[in-house]
Design an enzyme around this catalytic site. Sequence first.
Site, PDB file in Angstrom:
ATOM      1  CG  ASP A   7      -6.840  -0.594   1.641  1.00 46.77           C
ATOM      2  OD1 ASP A   7      -5.935  -0.320   2.452  1.00 46.77           O
ATOM      3  OD2 ASP A   7      -6.633  -1.279   0.617  1.00 46.77           O
ATOM      4  CB  SER A   8      -4.016   2.883   0.971  1.00 45.27           C
ATOM      5  OG  SER A   8      -3.750   1.539   0.612  1.00 45.27           O
ATOM      6  CE1 TYR A  39      -3.546   6.287   2.500  1.00 47.95           C
ATOM      7  CE2 TYR A  39      -4.381   5.025   4.362  1.00 47.95           C
ATOM      8  CZ  TYR A  39      -4.558   6.010   3.407  1.00 47.95           C
ATOM      9  OH  TYR A  39      -5.738   6.708   3.382  1.00 47.95           O
ATOM     10  N   GLY A  40       1.930   2.469   2.693  1.00 46.03           N
ATOM     11  CA  GLY A  40       3.090   1.760   3.248  1.00 46.03           C
ATOM     12  C   GLY A  40       4.406   2.489   3.074  1.00 46.03           C
ATOM     13  CB  CYS A  70      -5.705  -0.333   5.557  1.00 46.38           C
ATOM     14  SG  CYS A  70      -4.043   0.262   5.196  1.00 46.38           S
ATOM     15  CG  ASN A  71      -2.998  -5.675   7.792  1.00 46.39           C
ATOM     16  OD1 ASN A  71      -3.061  -6.514   8.665  1.00 46.39           O
ATOM     17  ND2 ASN A  71      -3.616  -5.826   6.642  1.00 46.39           N
ATOM     18  CB  THR A  72      -0.425   0.309   6.317  1.00 48.26           C
ATOM     19  OG1 THR A  72       0.020  -0.815   5.571  1.00 48.26           O
ATOM     20  CG2 THR A  72       0.665   1.342   6.401  1.00 48.26           C
ATOM     21  CD  GLU A 149      -4.783   0.112  -5.643  1.00 48.53           C
ATOM     22  OE1 GLU A 149      -5.619   0.552  -6.450  1.00 48.53           O
ATOM     23  OE2 GLU A 149      -5.085  -0.273  -4.493  1.00 48.53           O
ATOM     24  CB  CYS A 181      -0.464  -5.828   3.067  1.00 42.89           C
ATOM     25  SG  CYS A 181      -0.968  -4.589   1.857  1.00 42.89           S
ATOM     26  CB  THR A 182      -6.275  -5.624   2.692  1.00 44.00           C
ATOM     27  OG1 THR A 182      -5.904  -4.240   2.521  1.00 44.00           O
ATOM     28  CG2 THR A 182      -6.743  -5.839   4.111  1.00 44.00           C
ATOM     29  CG  HIS A 183      -3.226  -3.454  -1.723  1.00 43.06           C
ATOM     30  ND1 HIS A 183      -3.470  -2.578  -0.694  1.00 43.06           N
ATOM     31  CD2 HIS A 183      -3.646  -2.841  -2.858  1.00 43.06           C
ATOM     32  CE1 HIS A 183      -4.008  -1.472  -1.187  1.00 43.06           C
ATOM     33  NE2 HIS A 183      -4.129  -1.609  -2.485  1.00 43.06           N
TER      34      HIS A 183
HETATM   35  N1  DGL Z   1      -3.743  -2.397   2.046  1.00 45.88           N
HETATM   36  C1  DGL Z   1      -2.931  -1.814   3.027  1.00 45.88           C
HETATM   37  C2  DGL Z   1      -2.606  -2.770   4.163  1.00 45.88           C
HETATM   38  O1  DGL Z   1      -3.381  -3.635   4.461  1.00 45.88           O
HETATM   39  C3  DGL Z   1      -1.769  -0.943   2.665  1.00 45.88           C
HETATM   40  C4  DGL Z   1      -1.259  -0.817   1.285  1.00 45.88           C
HETATM   41  C5  DGL Z   1      -0.498   0.474   1.068  1.00 45.88           C
HETATM   42  O2  DGL Z   1      -1.168   1.454   0.771  1.00 45.88           O
HETATM   43  O3  DGL Z   1       0.734   0.494   1.213  1.00 45.88           O
HETATM   44  O4  DGL Z   1      -1.591  -2.658   4.789  1.00 45.88           O
END
Ligand code: DGL
Length: 273
Positions: A7-8, A39-40, A70-72, A149, A181-183
């Site tokens: 993931d990011s 990453y978003g 990570c969905n992104t 984070e 988003c996993t976060h």
């Molecule tokens: N955790 C990531 C996701 O599932 C992206 C978070 C990010 O880095 O913006 O999309």
Amino acid sequence: MKIGIFDSGFGGLSVLHEAYHRLSGAEYLFYADLDHVPYGLKTSEQIKEYTRNITRFLIDKGAEAIVIACNTATAVAVKTLRDEFDLPILGMEPAVKPAVEETSAQKRILVIATPVTIREKKLSHLLEKVDEDHRVDLLAMPHLVTFAENEQFEGPDVDEYIHEQFASFDLSKYQALVLGCTHFNYFKPAYKKAFGKDILLVDGNVGTIRHLAGVCGLCYDKEGKGRASFTDTNHMLHDIETQYFVSGNLITEKNLLNHVLRMHDRLEAVREL
Ligand code: DGL
């Protein structure tokens, strides 16, 4: 079998956490790309480059399958990575289909994700397939990644941000919130505060782990009652089951290992919500 999960940042721990509960017979290489989070807010080209490097790194370390937690990154890069690398690569996308199936036809569904996930075609294609009645609305909430984070899971800043972002929606019309988003898994109590306790929170973690078990021929525990997390950093340092990496470096520093432990503890505390 060695599985690479990346993931990011530490949002992807929610996927690893579910794997701990449900799978046996696997070892993990977990990779958080903290040099490049979030990453978003990056370009597609940047995300492709980061994820290509991570995939190569994980394969060099012995990964036999990769989970993009990570969905992104999935939205932007899964196709490229599958074209370039010859091993199973599983992606994640917002769990809209289960949300549509589990809610009544009169109720709306809100999908929250990063700006990249929301603007990418992968999501609009998914909606065309599963949202026939146009019950789904989309909302980008990039700042939740930073809160996660920083281990800022609750409190006035988080509540205010969520309140502001949800302000233009009539929340009483919504039956489900999709955590795209996993976060976003870390904030379940705050969503319940905003929507009320009956809001259905839907994420793609269990589905991803079930899929991984099928692809890799691993034993899958339907009940999900397996071990949830570690208890101390010594265990983590000497544990061969999981190696945690931050942007290419194995984590051996106690402070960072403790951070990982606290993130797992949080995920455990909110898992059933
Ligand atoms: N955790 C990531 C996701 O599932 C992206 C978070 C990010 O880095 O913006 O999309």
